[in-house]
Design an enzyme around this catalytic site. Structure first.
Site, PDB file in Angstrom:
ATOM      1  N   CYS A  26       0.828  -1.211   0.000  1.00  0.00           N
ATOM      2  CA  CYS A  26       0.000   0.000   0.000  1.00  0.00           C
ATOM      3  C   CYS A  26       0.861   1.259   0.000  1.00  0.00           C
ATOM      4  O   CYS A  26       0.497   2.260  -0.598  1.00  0.00           O
ATOM      5  CB  CYS A  26      -0.928   0.001   1.206  1.00  0.00           C
ATOM      6  SG  CYS A  26      -0.036   0.117   2.759  1.00  0.00           S
ATOM      7  N   HIS A  51      -1.893   1.329   7.448  1.00  0.00           N
ATOM      8  CA  HIS A  51      -2.282   1.248   6.035  1.00  0.00           C
ATOM      9  C   HIS A  51      -2.086   2.599   5.355  1.00  0.00           C
ATOM     10  O   HIS A  51      -2.357   3.636   5.939  1.00  0.00           O
ATOM     11  CB  HIS A  51      -3.755   0.818   5.955  1.00  0.00           C
ATOM     12  CG  HIS A  51      -4.221   0.511   4.569  1.00  0.00           C
ATOM     13  ND1 HIS A  51      -3.481  -0.222   3.673  1.00  0.00           N
ATOM     14  CD2 HIS A  51      -5.376   0.825   3.921  1.00  0.00           C
ATOM     15  CE1 HIS A  51      -4.152  -0.333   2.539  1.00  0.00           C
ATOM     16  NE2 HIS A  51      -5.307   0.293   2.661  1.00  0.00           N
ATOM     17  N   ASN A 101      -8.685   3.887  -1.845  1.00  0.00           N
ATOM     18  CA  ASN A 101      -7.985   2.685  -1.394  1.00  0.00           C
ATOM     19  C   ASN A 101      -7.428   1.928  -2.604  1.00  0.00           C
ATOM     20  O   ASN A 101      -7.672   2.317  -3.748  1.00  0.00           O
ATOM     21  CB  ASN A 101      -8.966   1.823  -0.589  1.00  0.00           C
ATOM     22  CG  ASN A 101      -8.268   0.835   0.322  1.00  0.00           C
ATOM     23  OD1 ASN A 101      -7.027   0.758   0.368  1.00  0.00           O
ATOM     24  ND2 ASN A 101      -9.040   0.050   1.037  1.00  0.00           N
TER      25      ASN A 101
END
Ligand SMILES: *[C@@H]1O[C@H](CO)[C@@H](O)[C@H](O)[C@H]1NC(C)=O
Ligand SMILES: *[C@@H]1O[C@H](CO)[C@@H](O)[C@H](O)[C@H]1NC(C)=O
Ligand SMILES: *[C@@H]1O[C@H](CO)[C@@H](O)[C@H](O)[C@H]1NC(C)=O
Length: 332
Positions: free
Chosen positions: A137, A278, A299
């Site tokens: 990520c 994250h 995302n």
């Protein structure tokens, strides 16, 4: 006779109940193209997956029966173990300031802020990407704002390579699929003078040998001119930075409900004051239903997650620590 009747009725009730359960499981499998094969599915049996699905299902139903400002629903992750869900993240902990070169902190000047700013449908924002089962990520979080700024400057669409960061960034903070940090990823790109195009260096989702060639001009899709943090825990500064630089890279704390978000403004108290785990990109802000201020957050779990890959997160309260490490990048 009476006993037999009770027995038959209860059989009937159990029958209906089980059938209902079985049909919701079959429906889930069908909707999400689940085909369980022990060999392919890491040795999991279908009944293991089914048990996980019904655990999540119970939580989703309880949540949606109460009055919250966001709702949950099933998606491709409903049958995944906690361990498998953790692989979808990829921020370890922020590196010590010593490991990060001294850098500018925004803001330097003030302008008027519009009530709503949203780059979600901008031409310069590529379609939602998918990191897969790789804790990358941080690489996606670094690349998206760079793609946006590059496109805005060159007036032509730009796709850059996350895989280059996964394979080549050996910065002491960055570990391919084992996690990393977006700000030091920008210093890597600056050090090698280039971010490869996604076309030349496509995403694979595992760490492989580095194939980046700094001398190959045709491989380079963008360079990093400068980057920095936005003043921490200052939503106004973040709004100003969004206006000036475009989408902001940031980190947040993900907890269970986040995986199953569908709509509304996410404000789960469970993630407050937790360390970040994250990386995501803030692409806008607004006010939901005239009442709740929110960020528009992008995302990297495909378009089947959340609202077509996006989530609205409460703004101005450092929800899930999302206002702690916002950062911007300027392309060259
Ligand atoms: C990057 O560019 C600078 C200045 O042009 C040069 O000195 C440096 O050697 C380059 N670095 C790499 C890794 O190519
Ligand atoms: C937050 O940022 C705004 C905009 O730059 C600034 O006016 C304000 O003073 C900052 N707040 C704090 C507490 O530093
Ligand atoms: C939006 O606001 C209206 C009126 O204030 C309210 O009835 C409705 O429940 C709100 N919707 C959501 C999703 O919060």
């Amino acid at each position: 006779m009476k006993l037999l009747l009770v027995f038959l009725v209860s059989l009937f009730v159990i029958g209906i109940f089980c059938e209902d359960k079985a049909s919701s499981w079959n429906e889930y499998k069908r909707l999400h193209n689940k085909d369980y094969n022990e060999k392919l599915d890491a040795g999991k049996q279908e009944n293991v997956r089914k048990a996980i699905f019904f655990q999540r299902d119970a939580k989703i139903k309880v949540h949606n029966s109460r009055k919250f400002s966001f709702r949950l629903g099933h998606n491709e992750f409903s049958d995944r173990t906690d361990k498998e869900l953790a692989v979808l993240l990829g921020i370890k902990s922020p590196p010590s300031p010593k490991l990060q070169k001294s850098m500018t902190v925004f803001p330097k000047r003030q302008t008027r802020l519009p009530d709503i700013l949203n780059y979600r449908h901008s031409y310069c924002l590529p379609p939602i990407k998918r990191q897969g089962s790789c804790g990358s990520c941080w690489a996606f979080t670094a690349i998206t704002p760079l793609e946006f700024d590059r496109c805005r400057k060159k007036r032509s669409y730009s796709i850059l390579s996350e895989q280059q960061l996964v394979d080549c960034d050996t910065n002491s903070t960055n570990y391919g699929c084992q996690g990393g940090w977006y700000v030091t990823a920008w210093s890597y790109i600056q050090a090698v003078n280039g971010s490869a195009t996604g076309f030349c260096y496509p995403y694979e989702g595992t760490r492989n040998t580095c194939k980046f060639c700094p001398e190959c001009k045709s491989m380079v899709g963008a360079k990093v001119s400068s980057f920095g943090y936005v003043q921490s825990k200052n939503a106004t500064a973040m709004q100003l930075a969004l206006q000036e630089y475009g989408p902001l890279a940031t980190a947040m704390a993900v907890v269970g409900s986040f995986y199953y978000y569908t709509d509304g403004v996410y404000d789960d108290e469970a993630c407050d004051n937790l360390p970040v785990n994250h990386g995501v990109v803030i692409v806008g802000y607004g006010r939901f239903n005239d009442t709740i201020d929110h960020w528009v957050v992008r995302n990297t779990w495909g378009t089947t997650w959340g609202d077509q890959g996006y989530i609205l997160i409460q703004r101005g309260v450092n929800k899930c620590s999302i206002e702690t490490y916002p950062a911007f990048v300027v392309s060259l």
